[in-house]
Scaffold this motif. Structure first.
Motif, PDB file in Angstrom:
ATOM      1  N   GLU A 542       0.824  -1.211   0.000  1.00  0.00           N
ATOM      2  CA  GLU A 542       0.000   0.000   0.000  1.00  0.00           C
ATOM      3  C   GLU A 542       0.862   1.266   0.000  1.00  0.00           C
ATOM      4  N   ASP A 544       2.303   2.610   2.380  1.00  0.00           N
ATOM      5  CA  ASP A 544       1.966   3.408   3.555  1.00  0.00           C
ATOM      6  C   ASP A 544       3.272   3.742   4.276  1.00  0.00           C
ATOM      7  N   ASN A 589      -6.524  -2.974   5.820  1.00  0.00           N
ATOM      8  CA  ASN A 589      -6.729  -2.357   4.511  1.00  0.00           C
ATOM      9  C   ASN A 589      -7.412  -3.323   3.551  1.00  0.00           C
ATOM     10  N   ASP A 611      -6.107   0.322  -0.036  1.00  0.00           N
ATOM     11  CA  ASP A 611      -6.773   1.437   0.652  1.00  0.00           C
ATOM     12  C   ASP A 611      -6.898   1.092   2.127  1.00  0.00           C
ATOM     13  N   GLY A 612      -6.458   2.009   2.986  1.00  0.00           N
ATOM     14  CA  GLY A 612      -6.480   1.757   4.411  1.00  0.00           C
ATOM     15  C   GLY A 612      -7.864   1.852   5.019  1.00  0.00           C
ATOM     16  N   LYS A 613      -8.086   1.058   6.040  1.00  0.00           N
ATOM     17  CA  LYS A 613      -9.333   1.120   6.803  1.00  0.00           C
ATOM     18  C   LYS A 613      -9.230   2.121   7.951  1.00  0.00           C
ATOM     19  N   SER A 619       0.515   8.236   3.254  1.00  0.00           N
ATOM     20  CA  SER A 619       0.118   7.077   2.465  1.00  0.00           C
ATOM     21  C   SER A 619       0.135   7.439   0.989  1.00  0.00           C
ATOM     22  N   GLN A 621      -1.379   5.894  -1.366  1.00  0.00           N
ATOM     23  CA  GLN A 621      -2.686   5.637  -1.961  1.00  0.00           C
ATOM     24  C   GLN A 621      -2.570   5.492  -3.478  1.00  0.00           C
ATOM     25  N   GLY A 669      -8.766   6.640   5.431  1.00  0.00           N
ATOM     26  CA  GLY A 669      -9.124   5.337   5.989  1.00  0.00           C
ATOM     27  C   GLY A 669     -10.559   4.956   5.702  1.00  0.00           C
TER      28      GLY A 669
END
Length: 728
Positions: A542, A544, A589, A611-613, A619, A621, A669
């Motif tokens: 990700e 991140d 994610n 995609d992060g939760k 990030s 993205q 998120g």
């Protein structure tokens, strides 16, 4: 009593009557035993009939023996011509008689014509034929020549262009061709003779010369030497050898055979004994073969097997019940061992191969020729020999065509087992393959092996009967540990408990692996049930940066991340595979992928993003690109989107403040968690749902971009995009 007067005869006449009766009885028994007199009349008739037949046969035998049967020359020519439907002519002396019990046949300048289509006019010619044929076995259909003396004999064995007729099938020219059957010869002397063999379809042409070297006074009476030359698939070969027959005074002697052949890069040596010069039943031989490609050796049998690397094998060779058997096979091909047994027969005139072979340790390179890779390139380049450059692009899939016509000419049942496969990346073992070939349909059922502790079960069928070869693939992967599976690619097993299972079902057309896959349609799906994976791998995916760096400094790099469920699936149409879907739901994610790959160009064009939760300050993205080709894939973490975000951040940093530069990299998120039911079922993208039960709009629809002018794209939306995979 006197019949005329009614008076009784005098007593004195009775003794005289008894005397005459005894005289008649004595006369009857003078030449026949008394027991015969007591038998019924039909038995006497049968015995007399047998006696007459015996006397008749003796008379015939005597006439033939005295005249040598020379008067039968004309009837023999007419009878043989009628039976064979070929012209049979004897230009010299002719003898046919019993000597004393065996049939002696002697003919000089004899010839038997070939059919009109044959290249040679005569099937058989000889200056002299002198044989002794066992009479009693002949009555039961067994042709046994106790002795054969041939001088100046030539035999022309030919197939026509389509292998529908041969020169040794006599009678009706439209009858199906029969296998060549030689009469059994106990002893033979052949001088200044030979034979030719022509098979245009097999591309086999041979000329063999035969001569006998007499060695009277030794244990060996006749030594039949032969030598020959020819071509096989336009490649020359030579052969030589001998057949030593024991002296007639040696009881129970065996005929010793030696054969040495060189051709098509192979050397073949056969030695051992035969019961008779042409008696194969009970043969006890030893085979030693070596060369560059084992398939070339099987070409002589009309059997097509996959190419191999350089080989060396030995085995016992026997013939029993019309089956050639190779037992106790031991040898190597390439860097792998080989053992087992093999049998070749010809039921109903069609070659049938049955084998049970094993390999303890198989070098993965040695398996390359089985699927169409060039064994010579593998010898010189190793694994690099699997890749070729075509039009400036690397190509990995093999393109060697199946020998379709050869596969239609024989049937087979082969079982092959491998204990361990030596491969750099995948731990493969316990290969169990059964190949069945019948009337042009080849099935690999089952084709199973163990990889990283999981079992791959395959059913593959190759149908060569249609105009285009049709191949069906059905490959299933049982649950397999990801840590073990990916260990060869740098993934450690520690902290990884996740598994993967999958299935590939496709149908393709074409006579090579490459053509078959390039035209295939079907589906590829891999399911990841709940498990754990390394944190580092997830964060890299990700991009991140903030979380990754934070965990690295906190020494939590290897902390497991929970995978809830995942599906990596592709729909294949016309050899092009489109993501349908790529969706992995983790604890923190959701990973999504789009794009696909092509079996036609072997190009890869995919993008995977996470995609992060939860909220993350730094990030990317942005998708991680997976591009290149099968033979040269590459990972590109810097995409156009990431570069755009970086440019936007730089602009804000200049125009506003340094703090504003991080705004484009903030991940709110808001990733939508996946509903795991459709994921674990391997459903298509259309069936996927969020955890709240709503249809997903972020996983594509199993399609790919088709052009550069705003038509269908990987996610089904109208937008400008680069030409996908270079094939549309």
């Amino acid at each position: 009593m006197d019949m005329r007067s009614g008076q009784t005869a005098p007593a004195a006449s009775l003794p005289a009557l008894h005397w005459r009766d005894r005289s008649r009885r004595w006369a009857r028994t003078a030449w026949a035993p008394a027991w015969l007199e007591r038998r019924p009349g039909p038995l006497r008739i049968a015995i007399r009939t047998i006696a007459i037949i015996f006397l008749t046969l003796f008379a015939i035998w005597l006439i033939l023996f005295i005249t040598k049967g020379r008067f039968l020359k004309g009837p023999f020519e007419r009878f043989a011509t009628s039976q064979l439907e070929r012209n049979v002519d004897v230009g010299g002396d002719f003898q046919l008689y019993f000597a004393p019990l065996n049939i002696k046949f002697h003919a000089e300048n004899i010839s038997i014509a070939n059919p009109a289509w044959a290249r040679e006019k005569q099937f058989f010619t000889a200056r002299k034929v002198d044989t002794r044929l066992a009479t009693f076995p002949l009555l039961f259909g067994n042709r046994i020549l106790r002795y054969a003396d041939l001088d100046g004999a030539r035999v022309a064995l030919e197939w026509d262009e389509g292998n529908k007729r041969n020169s040794w099938t006599f009678g009706d020219p439209d009858r199906p061709p029969e296998p060549l059957e030689l009469p059994r010869i106990r002893r033979a002397a052949i001088t200044r003779s030979g034979l030719t063999y022509r098979d245009p379809k097999l591309q086999l042409f041979a000329d063999i010369d035969i001569d006998t070297v007499r060695a009277t006074g030794t244990r060996i009476d006749d030594d039949i030497r032969f030598s020959g030359r020819g071509t096989m698939r336009a490649q020359p070969f030579t052969l030589s050898g001998g057949l030593a027959s024991p002296n007639e005074t040696i009881a129970g002697g065996k005929n010793t055979l030696t054969l040495h052949a060189v051709g098509l890069g192979n050397t073949l040596d056969v030695s051992g004994t035969l019961p008779g010069p042409t008696e194969l039943e009970g043969a006890n031989l030893k085979l030693h073969a070596r060369g560059g490609n084992l398939s070339r050796l099987f070409d002589f049998l009309g059997v097509a097997i996959p190419d191999t690397r350089r080989y060396r094998v030995t085995s016992a060779l026997t013939y029993a019940d019309e089956v050639w058997k190779l037992t106790g096979i031991k040898g190597v091909f390439g860097d792998s061992d080989l053992a087992g047994a093999l049998a070749v027969s010809q039921p109903k005139g069609r070659v049938y191969l049955k084998a049970d072979l094993t390999t303890r340790s198989l070098n993965i390179i040695d398996a390359g020729p089985f699927v169409g890779y060039d064994p010579q390139r593998l010898d010189t380049m190793g694994t690099g020999g699997t890749v070729q450059t075509v039009s400036g692009r690397p190509r990995l899939l093999p393109d060697a065509p199946l020998r379709v016509e050869a596969l239609k000419r024989f049937d087979a049942n082969v079982r092959y087992r491998v204990t361990k496969v030596r491969a750099e990346s995948f731990p493969i073992s316990h290969v169990d393959l059964t190949l069945a070939l019948k009337n042009g349909l080849m099935e690999l059922k089952p084709f199973n092996f163990v990889v990283a502790g999981g079992t791959v079960k395959s059913d593959i069928s190759v149908d060569t009967r249609p105009a285009r070869v049709r191949t069906e693939y059905d490959i299933r992967l049982s649950p397999t540990r990801l840590g073990t599976l990916l260990a060869g690619f740098g993934t450690e097993e520690s902290g990884t408990t996740g598994t993967v299972s999958g299935r590939v079902r496709m149908v393709g057309l074409g006579d090579s692996v490459r053509q078959s896959l390039a035209t295939s349609n079907g589906r590829i799906a891999f399911v990841l049930p709940q498990g754990t994976f390394w944190t580092r791998n997830i964060q890299l995916a990700e991009l991140d940066i903030g979380t990754f760096v934070q965990k690295m400094f906190q020494d939590k790099l290897k902390k497991p991340v929970q995978i809830n469920c995942g599906l990596i699936a592709f729909t294949v149409r016309g050899g092009v595979a489109a993501a349908d879907p790529i969706l992995i739901d983790t604890q923190k994610n959701v990973m999504l992928g789009r794009g696909g790959f092509s079996f036609r160009s072997e190009a890869i064009d995919m993008a995977v993003r996470a995609d992060g939760k939860t909220f993350s300050l730094f990030s990317g993205q942005s998708p991680v690109g997976v591009q290149g080709y099968f033979a040269a894939p590459r990972i590109d973490p810097v995409s156009d989107e990431l570069a755009g975000r970086a440019g936007a951040g730089l602009g804000l940093g200049i125009l506003a403040s340094p703090v504003a530069a991080i705004i484009p990299f903030i991940d709110p998120g808001d990733a939508k968690a996946a509903q795991c039911g459709p994921v674990l079922a391997g459903a298509t993208a259309k069936a996927q749902r969020t955890s709240k039960g709503k249809p997903r709009d972020d996983v594509g629809r199993g399609t790919t971009a088709k052009s550069e002018d705003g038509k269908q794209t990987a996610d089904g939306k109208e937008k400008q995009r680069k030409k996908f995979l270079g094939i549309f």
